[in-house]
Design an enzyme around this catalytic site. Structure first.
Site, PDB file in Angstrom:
ATOM      1  CE1 TYR A 177      -3.317  -2.718   0.041  1.00  0.00           C
ATOM      2  CE2 TYR A 177      -3.879  -2.159   2.289  1.00  0.00           C
ATOM      3  CZ  TYR A 177      -4.108  -2.901   1.144  1.00  0.00           C
ATOM      4  OH  TYR A 177      -5.127  -3.817   1.127  1.00  0.00           O
ATOM      5  CE  LYS A 208      -6.251  -7.489   0.839  1.00  0.00           C
ATOM      6  NZ  LYS A 208      -6.436  -6.944   2.160  1.00  0.00           N
TER       7      LYS A 208
END
Ligand code: FBP
Length: 307
Positions: A177, A208
């Site tokens: 992220y 992810k």
């Protein structure tokens, strides 16, 4: 979807744990190479914001809701913190687990201070717990915030975690992220691709990310650069805030079939619903992911018209 996907075992998996790694990978992906990760780590990341409030079913206020869903629905793996697994695991021994190794709250906003999230446990400690508890722990997960002034700490921990996970035959999933004062746009497609490239260099099995976004661009099309950059690391996208289930399933179908995603990682869109609906949505997501189901079949599963 063929369930005899050829697993490419990375060379940091030693010969003595190769079979364990293959078994964990096969189990998490139902033999398809695609992952359906049910994300349940938000009690730390977002405190109680995701579990109680307008639009959130009261079922979600009890942490056991996550375990009820994970045990009754078809999933690849349930990702959460070790403390919750230790607390509820005895009642839910059949759930396939992935232990999230780091975490931080959202109390310090990225504008106030760049994010740092460090390890709560080591991989050997997870392996020791697994042996004692006999639970099915297939993998470990870790979040890196590229662009944070603390990225060097998280990159080093992530690299060590992937290496140690592989040494023990566990599958590694990195949440990448980009975040912090030097990051202008967290969801910039080119930056997302960069974050996926980092995960590949860290040796992660799956990465992810938050689905890339750009004005006027289809999110699934924008994913292509990231999937290419990730190489042999499978890219999966977070589900994000709860949305209309039909739109959600449609976006996921496009992420897989247009963007080339290797599955999905969904939390709030599942657990903020009442138990029966959460289970049906999980099963629809799994049908898209593992069975290559079309939208019509997935919707019928969600609506309870077929199993
Ligand atoms: P959702 O499907 O609910 O978006 O969960 C995905 C997730 O990555 C969680 O695993 C994690 O707790 C959270 O989102 C992190 O969100 P944020 O972007 O606010 O840090």
């Amino acid at each position: 979807m063929a369930n005899n996907h050829q697993i490419r075992v990375p060379l940091d998996v030693p010969p003595e744990t190769r079979a364990v790694f293959e078994q964990n990978f096969r189990s998490m992906t139902h033999g398809t190479g695609r992952l359906m990760l049910f994300a349940g780590d938000q009690k730390v990341e977002h405190l109680n914001d995701d579990f109680s409030g307008p639009g959130i079913h009261p079922d979600d206020s009890d942490p056991e809701h996550l375990f009820r869903i994970a045990s009754q629905a078809r999933i690849g793996v349930f990702a959460t913190q070790l403390g919750l697994i230790a607390r509820y695991g005895e009642e839910y021994p059949a759930i396939p687990y992935l232990v999230k190794l780091n975490g931080k709250t959202n109390l310090i906003a990225p504008e106030q201070q760049d994010p740092l999230s460090t390890c709560w446990y080591s991989v050997p400690e997870i392996v020791a717990f697994q042996k004692r508890s006999h639970l099915s722990i297939h993998g470990v997960g870790y979040t890196v915030y590229p662009g944070s002034v603390y990225e060097h700490k998280m990159l080093r921990e992530a690299a060590q975690i992937v290496l140690q996970a592989h040494e023990h035959g566990l599958v590694a999933v990195l949440w990448m992220y980009p975040r912090g004062k030097y990051v202008k746009n967290e969801k910039d497609p080119h930056l997302s691709a960069g974050a996926c490239g980092i995960a590949a260099c860290l040796g992660s099995d799956f990465v992810k990310i938050n689905a890339p976004k750009q004005a006027g661009g289809s999110s699934a099309m924008l994913l292509k650069e990231a999937v290419l950059a990730a190489g042999l690391t499978g890219v999966i996208c977070a589900g994000g805030t709860a949305m209309d289930p039909v739109t959600f399933l449609h976006e996921l179908h496009e992420q897989i079939h247009i963007g080339g995603a290797s599955g999905n990682a969904t939390g709030r869109n599942i657990h903020q619903r009442a138990l029966p609906e959460a289970i049906r949505l999980c099963n629809a997501i799994s049908a898209l992911t593992f069975d290559n189901a079309d939208m019509k079949s997935a919707l019928e599963i969600f609506l309870g018209k077929r199993a």
